[in-house]
Design an enzyme around this catalytic site. Structure first.
Site, PDB file in Angstrom:
ATOM      1  N   ARG A 277     -17.136  -1.185 -51.663  1.00  0.00           N
ATOM      2  CA  ARG A 277     -16.499  -2.491 -51.663  1.00  0.00           C
ATOM      3  C   ARG A 277     -15.176  -2.390 -50.915  1.00  0.00           C
ATOM      4  O   ARG A 277     -14.156  -2.014 -51.473  1.00  0.00           O
ATOM      5  CB  ARG A 277     -16.286  -2.966 -53.105  1.00  0.00           C
ATOM      6  CG  ARG A 277     -15.908  -4.429 -53.249  1.00  0.00           C
ATOM      7  CD  ARG A 277     -15.879  -4.845 -54.709  1.00  0.00           C
ATOM      8  NE  ARG A 277     -17.188  -4.712 -55.335  1.00  0.00           N
ATOM      9  CZ  ARG A 277     -18.142  -5.642 -55.262  1.00  0.00           C
ATOM     10  NH1 ARG A 277     -17.917  -6.769 -54.623  1.00  0.00           N
ATOM     11  NH2 ARG A 277     -19.297  -5.445 -55.837  1.00  0.00           N
ATOM     12  N   GLU A 349     -26.952  -4.008 -54.043  1.00  0.00           N
ATOM     13  CA  GLU A 349     -27.092  -5.012 -52.978  1.00  0.00           C
ATOM     14  C   GLU A 349     -26.708  -4.453 -51.602  1.00  0.00           C
ATOM     15  O   GLU A 349     -25.665  -3.825 -51.439  1.00  0.00           O
ATOM     16  CB  GLU A 349     -26.203  -6.221 -53.288  1.00  0.00           C
ATOM     17  CG  GLU A 349     -26.244  -7.264 -52.179  1.00  0.00           C
ATOM     18  CD  GLU A 349     -25.211  -8.383 -52.383  1.00  0.00           C
ATOM     19  OE1 GLU A 349     -24.680  -8.509 -53.494  1.00  0.00           O
ATOM     20  OE2 GLU A 349     -24.959  -9.092 -51.395  1.00  0.00           O
ATOM     21  N   SER A 352     -28.246 -10.002 -48.250  1.00  0.00           N
ATOM     22  CA  SER A 352     -28.410 -11.245 -48.986  1.00  0.00           C
ATOM     23  C   SER A 352     -28.938 -12.272 -47.990  1.00  0.00           C
ATOM     24  O   SER A 352     -28.304 -12.516 -46.975  1.00  0.00           O
ATOM     25  CB  SER A 352     -27.044 -11.657 -49.529  1.00  0.00           C
ATOM     26  OG  SER A 352     -27.185 -12.616 -50.537  1.00  0.00           O
TER      27      SER A 352
END
Length: 426
Positions: A277, A349, A352
């Site tokens: 992140r 993830e 998307s």
RNA sequence: GGAGACGUGGCCGAGUGGUCGAAGGCGGUUGACUCGAAAUCAACUGAGCGGCUUGCCGCUCCUAGAGUUCGAAUCUCUACGUCUCCGCCA
């Protein structure tokens, strides 16, 4: 943005959508504003029609100088003042209405499951099997630091936390992945490669839905109306804003590599270690513009295009269908691709893929002329990561790690690494 | 950054205060001619919003915003953009 007419005509249905999205808003506010708006429009247009008529009379009186038009002029002047104040009132009401509409989320696809959070996202399919390690798999930050291909401290030194410096073969593999992904999408999947600006003005971010609601997630330049893009979705989707496309030119497929900049407000404490992140990360993005009839087929294809990147790299992943409580503001339906991370023993993830239907198109006035000569309609827009490059690097490092601390390069990537098959401890 | 010129419909281009949503052309659609095509001829060809008797009526839009005026594509101001010359620069 949704059509006010749609909301008012389907109030109960949309109220359910808001509930399922955990979005608290009383739609009666819109009913009142719309009524006021239409009432004022009626009055002001009436007056304008009269004014136009009067002005025409004065104009034609030129030919007959005997006529005194001063009384008429005064009368119209008074009308003009009234019109001015009504128009100001109308602008106020319309601004308020628009502000509400711009902050209300999209409707949901019938195939979007109702649910509270990420735990309610059903798994649609899985690809590949997580590899069994006969040693304890390490997290990517340990492996990468030992190999000297990532430097987390230098990232903090140069910027702040959540910034990382890639070095040597780490930087090289990042670049190799970008080229690998772009080649696949342009040569195999038919996307047009684009290099957009990495900064855009406010109206562009309103077009895709990041503004006005999510300003705190974005980096804004101090002296200009410019923001760093949080994803290439923003410039790519806006590429045809305020235009009327021809149906025969649809669908449009765009792909772009860009860095992405996100403030990660509200993510404090999550994924603080490693490359997971970051405030700045690389991504190859895919965007489609198409007709309403084809958008859900295009979503399936788009999702498969993202999946193919992972398959070519032989990285196990699964596809989940985001539920109403987890799906994004502007999306009707979203598939997340989640890649297997051995050190965390779970799927995370990495892409998307969303169908926004006409939600963004309406905000950016992106329309098309149907081939059968019918009325001009809003296009549908889709976007998907194809895929997040930094997270792919993580997935490769973790899934391809060897007991001696080296990393095997995935076969498909070897040609992009000048034939290098392994990154070894030096 | 300095000086100048300019921003009109899908495109080109006329229009310097009064039915101008805007001449003319190109492009597009349809029809005629043709075995068919080309050429030619004819008609049509912007969007948004509001009202109701759903076919019409009205309002708005000539880069954007503000102003002058009874009335603005046309006059004034500001912003943005484009072009030319000069300076600077990767």
């Amino acid at each position: 943005m949704l059509d006010i007419k749609y909301i008012l005509a389907n109030k109960a249905e949309y109220a359910d959508v808001l509930k399922n999205r955990h979005h608290d808003f009383n739609l009666d506010v819109l009913v009142g504003l719309d009524e006021r708006r239409r009432k004022i429009i009626g009055e002001t247009e009436d007056l304008k029609a009269k004014r136009n008529e009067g002005s025409r009379k004065i104009g034609s009186a030129k030919n007959n100088p005997g006529l005194d038009v001063n009384a008429l002029k005064a009368e119209i002047k008074a009308m003009g003042d009234k019109i001015k104040s009504l128009d100001a009132e109308l602008a106020e009401v319309e601004t308020e209405l628009h502000t509400h509409l711009m902050t209300l989320p999209n409707k949901l696809s019938e195939t979007t499951p109702i649910g509270n959070d990420e735990n309610d996202n059903p798994v649609v399919r899985k690809w590949g099997k997580p590899k069994k390690f006969d040693f304890e798999p390490k997290p990517h930050w340990d492996i990468a630091e030992a190999l000297g291909i990532m430097d987390f401290e230098k990232g903090v030194m140069l910027a702040q936390s959540r910034f990382t410096v890639l070095k040597g073969l780490g930087a090289r593999m990042e670049r190799a992945l970008v080229n690998f992904m772009l080649d696949m999408h342009t040569k195999k999947h038919g996307y047009l490669e684009v290099e957009p600006p990495f900064m855009v003005r406010s109206a562009i971010l309103e077009g895709t839905g990041q503004l006005p609601k999510f300003a705190e997630d974005l980096y804004k330049l101090q002296n200009d109306d410019l923001w760093l893009i949080p994803t290439a979705e923003v410039p790519l989707t806006n590429l045809n804003r305020e235009t009327i496309l021809e149906e025969k030119d649809l669908p449009l497929y765009y792909t772009a590599y860009t860095p992405c900049f996100r403030r990660e407000a509200g993510s404090a404490g999550r994924d603080v270690r490693g490359l997971m992140r970051q405030h700045q990360f690389d991504k190859v993005e895919m965007v489609k513009i198409c007709t309403p009839e084809t958008s859900y087929d295009e979503l399936e294809k788009l999702t498969n295009n993202a999946g193919e990147v992972l398959e070519a790299l032989d990285l196990p992943y699964r596809v989940v269908n985001l539920c109403s409580g987890d799906i994004g503001f502007g999306s009707c339906k979203t598939y997340d691709l989640e890649v297997w991370l051995p050190s965390q023993n779970k799927y995370r993830e990495i892409s998307s893929c969303s169908n926004c239907e006409d939600f963004q198109a309406r905000r950016m006035n992106l329309r098309y002329r149907p081939a059968d000569g019918g009325k001009i309609r809003f296009a549908h827009t889709l976007n998907g990561s194809g895929i997040a490059v930094g997270r792919t690097l993580i997935a490769i490092i973790e899934n391809y790690q060897n007991e001696d601390g080296s990393i095997t390069i995935p076969k498909a990537l070897v040609p992009y690494m000048d034939g290098l098959e392994r990154i070894n401890i030096r």
